[in-house]
Scaffold this active site. Structure first.
Site, mmCIF file in Angstrom:
data_model
loop_
_atom_site.group_PDB
_atom_site.id
_atom_site.type_symbol
_atom_site.label_atom_id
_atom_site.label_comp_id
_atom_site.label_asym_id
_atom_site.label_seq_id
_atom_site.Cartn_x
_atom_site.Cartn_y
_atom_site.Cartn_z
ATOM 1 N N HIS A 118 0.838 -1.200 0.000
ATOM 2 C CA HIS A 118 0.000 0.000 0.000
ATOM 3 C C HIS A 118 0.872 1.249 0.000
ATOM 4 C CE1 HIS A 118 0.453 0.647 4.424
ATOM 5 N NE2 HIS A 118 0.277 -0.653 4.547
ATOM 6 N N ASP A 120 -0.169 4.275 1.083
ATOM 7 C CA ASP A 120 -0.482 5.226 2.145
ATOM 8 C C ASP A 120 0.248 4.900 3.441
ATOM 9 O OD1 ASP A 120 -2.207 2.903 2.311
ATOM 10 O OD2 ASP A 120 -3.387 3.980 3.820
ATOM 11 N N ASP A 153 6.367 0.270 7.092
ATOM 12 C CA ASP A 153 4.937 0.037 6.827
ATOM 13 C C ASP A 153 4.427 1.053 5.810
ATOM 14 O OD1 ASP A 153 2.329 -0.845 6.989
ATOM 15 O OD2 ASP A 153 1.929 0.139 8.896
ATOM 16 N N GLU A 187 -5.091 1.636 2.842
ATOM 17 C CA GLU A 187 -5.019 0.457 3.713
ATOM 18 C C GLU A 187 -5.091 0.851 5.181
ATOM 19 O OE1 GLU A 187 -3.275 -2.686 6.269
ATOM 20 O OE2 GLU A 187 -2.592 -0.616 5.982
ATOM 21 N N GLU A 188 -4.471 1.972 5.533
ATOM 22 C CA GLU A 188 -4.433 2.375 6.935
ATOM 23 C C GLU A 188 -5.799 2.795 7.464
ATOM 24 O OE1 GLU A 188 -2.059 1.669 8.650
ATOM 25 O OE2 GLU A 188 -0.205 1.739 7.511
ATOM 26 N N ASP A 214 0.987 -10.456 0.429
ATOM 27 C CA ASP A 214 0.868 -9.116 0.997
ATOM 28 C C ASP A 214 1.758 -9.045 2.236
ATOM 29 O OD1 ASP A 214 -0.042 -6.517 1.381
ATOM 30 O OD2 ASP A 214 -2.031 -7.085 2.085
ATOM 31 N N HIS A 459 4.125 2.804 12.942
ATOM 32 C CA HIS A 459 3.082 3.701 13.471
ATOM 33 C C HIS A 459 3.584 4.497 14.666
ATOM 34 C CE1 HIS A 459 -0.686 1.597 11.610
ATOM 35 N NE2 HIS A 459 0.357 1.559 10.789
#
Length: 489
Positions: A118, A120, A153, A187-188, A214, A459
């Site tokens: 992803h 984002d 991530d 995705e987030e 994934d 994160h």
């Protein structure tokens, strides 16, 4: 005398039987056949990740025109940075911001595979800016690391995929099987506008996939064993997601004349009852994980594992001790928000709590709601799903006997020095669950080894990836694309 010998003989036989079972877990897997490790330009792949981090693709529940434009900037950056990919692969922009690339194979009889990342990232809490050792969107390359939001991530995986295709095209490689690359933009925030729309587009074209890969498990140290040997965990399923709201009404008034329980007390009791009545544990999915790495476990764990049908209770108690292993054996819940009251001397008119659950495969939203409703057993408490996007069931469990999994496991072992590999239930949510209507073999693996310190950057603060890990990741994807691209499954 013979009366006493019979039970003694049975005990000896049972002990010997259990010991033989245990010794079977001592077998160390044979080395995988050797394979040439692709060459990766360390500086180039690091610079590419640096450039991607500098494009601030933050997904938000409510997007402004400026927020959306950043994803178009990322599209343009990819087209400019990867000229061979741009010329040789078909690009489709899905729902304005997500990307689908199609590398057409030479044998159209073979079902395609899909590799996902992803674009984002989550935002950076402005309160923590001062704790970052590098600009979170600067993409600085320093001390052998690439720093910034998305380094782990998961822009690193996106870059690993893009660099791999560019290198394979440069070498003249042509896959037999069609390979899709997909890059969702949300995705987030659950992927409903990105990967779900990509899946719907592919489904409308009657595409059925042989396999999906994934993000997911990684090469980890110390999470399941005390050994200093890394273990590669490949997610074959992921937990479901459910957020519920508990609410209770009260009668406002002066706190000097309170009822036996205020609305806050009612909700507090409800949370306590949930905590005291957890969902039941199941060893169904964790036993295959632990058996694959049994030779790394202490003897006592091996003994309980090998004889789980007899020692189920002991094994569950051992796994319940740590949050990481407890999450592998049951649907978990966590009260994350509680609200109620406006002043210390006013009785609250209402109170509420938000509880997040992660559903183990086999458990359902309906079943979890019924279980905790019975546990709370209080008509004053209203229990409801928080909103329409706050719940989905656990994914289906993909086979570990299919060629797609076996070849993936083989490549992991070849590229990472014969590291032990184990299937497991991934605890978090990924975009890959959206592809279930068009694929039965969905696997979740992030091909890097990181320290617990660096893992906390996901994160969090000071997110970074080592350049060495980035190189190994790109080499892994090159090898996997060749294997999956040519294998006939």
């Amino acid at each position: 005398m013979s009366f006493f010998l019979v039970p003694l003989a049975l005990i000896i036989f049972l002990a010997a039987f259990m010991l033989v079972r245990t010794l079977q877990l001592h077998k160390i897997p044979a080395d995988a056949p050797q394979a040439e490790k692709p060459q990766v330009d360390r500086e180039k792949v690091s610079q590419h990740l640096s450039g991607a981090i500098q494009v601030k693709t933050i997904s938000k529940p409510v997007m402004t025109d400026e927020d959306r434009k950043v994803f178009l900037d990322m599209h343009a950056w990819i087209e400019e940075t990867y000229p061979l990919l741009s010329r040789n692969l078909e690009r489709t922009i899905v729902n304005q911001h997500s990307l689908l690339y199609k590398w057409i194979g030479s044998d159209l009889r073979l079902k395609p595979v899909l590799l996902n990342a992803h674009m984002d990232v989550v935002p950076v809490d402005e309160k923590t800016r001062g704790e970052w050792k590098s600009d979170p969107f600067g993409g600085e390359i320093r001390d052998g690391f690439v720093w910034g939001r998305g380094a782990l991530d998961m822009k690193s995986i996106m870059i690993g995929l893009l660099d791999s295709v560019e290198s394979l095209l440069e070498s003249g490689y042509q896959p037999k099987r069609t390979i899709y690359l997909t890059f969702g933009h949300d995705e987030e925030i659950s992927g409903f506008q990105g990967s779900l729309k990509i899946m719907e587009y592919l489904k409308s074209k009657s595409v059925q996939l042989a396999a999906v890969l994934d993000e997911g498990g990684m090469l980890t140290l110390g999470s399941l064993t005390d050994s200093d040997t890394p273990v590669a965990l490949i997610g074959t399923a992921e937990k479901g997601y459910l957020t519920v709201k508990l609410s209770a009404e009260g009668k406002p008034g002066h706190s000097s004349r309170p009822p036996r329980q205020t609305a806050v007390g009612i909700i507090s009791r409800a949370i306590a009852m949930m905590d005291d009545n957890r969902m039941p544990a199941s060893l169904k999915y964790v036993i295959p994980t632990l058996k694959k790495i049994g030779f790394l476990l202490p003897f006592s764990t091996q003994f309980a594992l090998a004889n789980a049908d007899i020692l189920k209770g002991l094994l569950i108690k051992a796994l319940e001790k740590l949050p990481e292993t407890n999450a592998l054996i049951r649907t978990t819940h966590a009260a994350t928000i509680i609200e109620g009251g406006i002043k210390d001397n006013i009785l609250p008119a209402s109170a509420s709590a938000t509880v997040n659950m992660r559903l183990l495969p086999g458990d359902t939203i309906e079943g979890a709601m019924a279980h905790f409703g019975k546990a709370i057993n209080d008509p004053r408490v209203k229990i409801e799903v928080a909103n329409e996007t706050s719940g989905w069931e656990a994914s289906k469990v993909s086979s570990i006997e299919e060629s797609a999994y076996l070849t993936l496991e083989l490549v992991v072992r070849q590229m990472f020095d014969n590291v032990p590999v184990a299937p497991f239930v991934f605890l978090a949510a990924t975009d890959s669950r959206h592809y279930q209507p068009i694929c039965n073999n969905i696997y979740k693996f992030s091909p890097y080894l990181i320290s617990p310190e660096d893992q906390s950057g996901v994160h969090g603060i000071n997110e970074r990836i080592s350049q060495d890990s980035l190189v190994k990741m790109a080499a892994f994807y090159q090898r996997l694309m060749r294997v999956w691209g040519d294998a006939e499954f």
